[in-house]
Design a protein around this motif. Sequence first.
Motif, PDB file in Angstrom:
ATOM      1  N   ASP A  15       0.800  -1.219   0.000  1.00  0.00           N
ATOM      2  CA  ASP A  15       0.000   0.000   0.000  1.00  0.00           C
ATOM      3  C   ASP A  15       0.838   1.278   0.000  1.00  0.00           C
ATOM      4  O   ASP A  15       0.415   2.285  -0.555  1.00  0.00           O
ATOM      5  CB  ASP A  15      -0.956   0.034   1.194  1.00  0.00           C
ATOM      6  N   GLU A  16       2.013   1.255   0.627  1.00  0.00           N
ATOM      7  CA  GLU A  16       2.822   2.465   0.714  1.00  0.00           C
ATOM      8  C   GLU A  16       3.848   2.591  -0.408  1.00  0.00           C
ATOM      9  O   GLU A  16       4.554   3.585  -0.489  1.00  0.00           O
ATOM     10  CB  GLU A  16       3.509   2.545   2.077  1.00  0.00           C
ATOM     11  N   ILE A  17       3.934   1.600  -1.282  1.00  0.00           N
ATOM     12  CA  ILE A  17       4.921   1.669  -2.358  1.00  0.00           C
ATOM     13  C   ILE A  17       4.683   2.866  -3.275  1.00  0.00           C
ATOM     14  O   ILE A  17       5.635   3.610  -3.556  1.00  0.00           O
ATOM     15  CB  ILE A  17       5.016   0.336  -3.119  1.00  0.00           C
ATOM     16  N   THR A  27      16.928  -2.162  -6.944  1.00  0.00           N
ATOM     17  CA  THR A  27      16.394  -2.504  -5.627  1.00  0.00           C
ATOM     18  C   THR A  27      15.427  -3.673  -5.719  1.00  0.00           C
ATOM     19  O   THR A  27      15.501  -4.638  -4.946  1.00  0.00           O
ATOM     20  CB  THR A  27      15.689  -1.273  -5.021  1.00  0.00           C
ATOM     21  N   LEU A  28      14.523  -3.612  -6.687  1.00  0.00           N
ATOM     22  CA  LEU A  28      13.513  -4.659  -6.810  1.00  0.00           C
ATOM     23  C   LEU A  28      14.099  -5.955  -7.350  1.00  0.00           C
ATOM     24  O   LEU A  28      13.570  -7.041  -7.069  1.00  0.00           O
ATOM     25  CB  LEU A  28      12.332  -4.157  -7.631  1.00  0.00           C
ATOM     26  N   PRO A  85       7.400 -13.033  -6.934  1.00  0.00           N
ATOM     27  CA  PRO A  85       6.052 -12.451  -6.944  1.00  0.00           C
ATOM     28  C   PRO A  85       5.970 -11.096  -6.232  1.00  0.00           C
ATOM     29  O   PRO A  85       5.300 -10.179  -6.714  1.00  0.00           O
ATOM     30  CB  PRO A  85       5.198 -13.511  -6.240  1.00  0.00           C
ATOM     31  N   ARG A  86       6.654 -10.958  -5.121  1.00  0.00           N
ATOM     32  CA  ARG A  86       6.624  -9.675  -4.396  1.00  0.00           C
ATOM     33  C   ARG A  86       7.331  -8.585  -5.190  1.00  0.00           C
ATOM     34  O   ARG A  86       6.842  -7.466  -5.307  1.00  0.00           O
ATOM     35  CB  ARG A  86       7.233  -9.830  -3.009  1.00  0.00           C
ATOM     36  N   ALA A  87       8.471  -8.914  -5.750  1.00  0.00           N
ATOM     37  CA  ALA A  87       9.188  -7.938  -6.570  1.00  0.00           C
ATOM     38  C   ALA A  87       8.390  -7.577  -7.815  1.00  0.00           C
ATOM     39  O   ALA A  87       8.334  -6.417  -8.217  1.00  0.00           O
ATOM     40  CB  ALA A  87      10.560  -8.476  -6.962  1.00  0.00           C
ATOM     41  N   ALA A 139       5.597  -5.221  -6.826  1.00  0.00           N
ATOM     42  CA  ALA A 139       6.159  -3.901  -6.519  1.00  0.00           C
ATOM     43  C   ALA A 139       6.572  -3.176  -7.796  1.00  0.00           C
ATOM     44  O   ALA A 139       6.359  -1.962  -7.927  1.00  0.00           O
ATOM     45  CB  ALA A 139       7.346  -4.040  -5.572  1.00  0.00           C
ATOM     46  N   LEU A 140       7.140  -3.904  -8.741  1.00  0.00           N
ATOM     47  CA  LEU A 140       7.538  -3.297 -10.019  1.00  0.00           C
ATOM     48  C   LEU A 140       6.309  -2.820 -10.787  1.00  0.00           C
ATOM     49  O   LEU A 140       6.325  -1.735 -11.387  1.00  0.00           O
ATOM     50  CB  LEU A 140       8.345  -4.298 -10.843  1.00  0.00           C
TER      51      LEU A 140
END
Length: 128
Positions: free
Chosen positions: A75-77, A97-98, A108-110, A113-114
């Motif tokens: 949510d804060e990305i 970073t990612l 999956p998380r990266a 985020a990307l």
Amino acid sequence: MARSDRYDRGMQVRREVLGDAHVDRAEASKTSLDTDFQSLITEAAWGTVWASDGISRRERSMLTLALLAATGNFDEIPMHIRATRNTGASERDIVETLQHVAIYAGVPRANHALKLAKETYAAMDDAE
């Protein structure tokens, strides 16, 4: 309770990193339910961690985005992607970073985020 120097410094850093418009919106939406919480994060996150000169704001942006992605706190990305315009972290910095997140915390998380970073950068470009 009187405001502390740490709170005042935190509010200054928060405004420098996130921008006045964001902080003004957050302040205007505070209620009795989250006033103490907002004070806590202003003092601890912004007045202590982000106010430290131990590492640069660019590096701090990269670390923050990596930790948010690695822990699945998506949510804060977008907020922290927008903040990179004020911290000096480049789009290439965020890609690097990612990539670290993908290897050390999971693809999956990266990947998610990307996706959020791409959407946020596109919206920022459209707003300019």
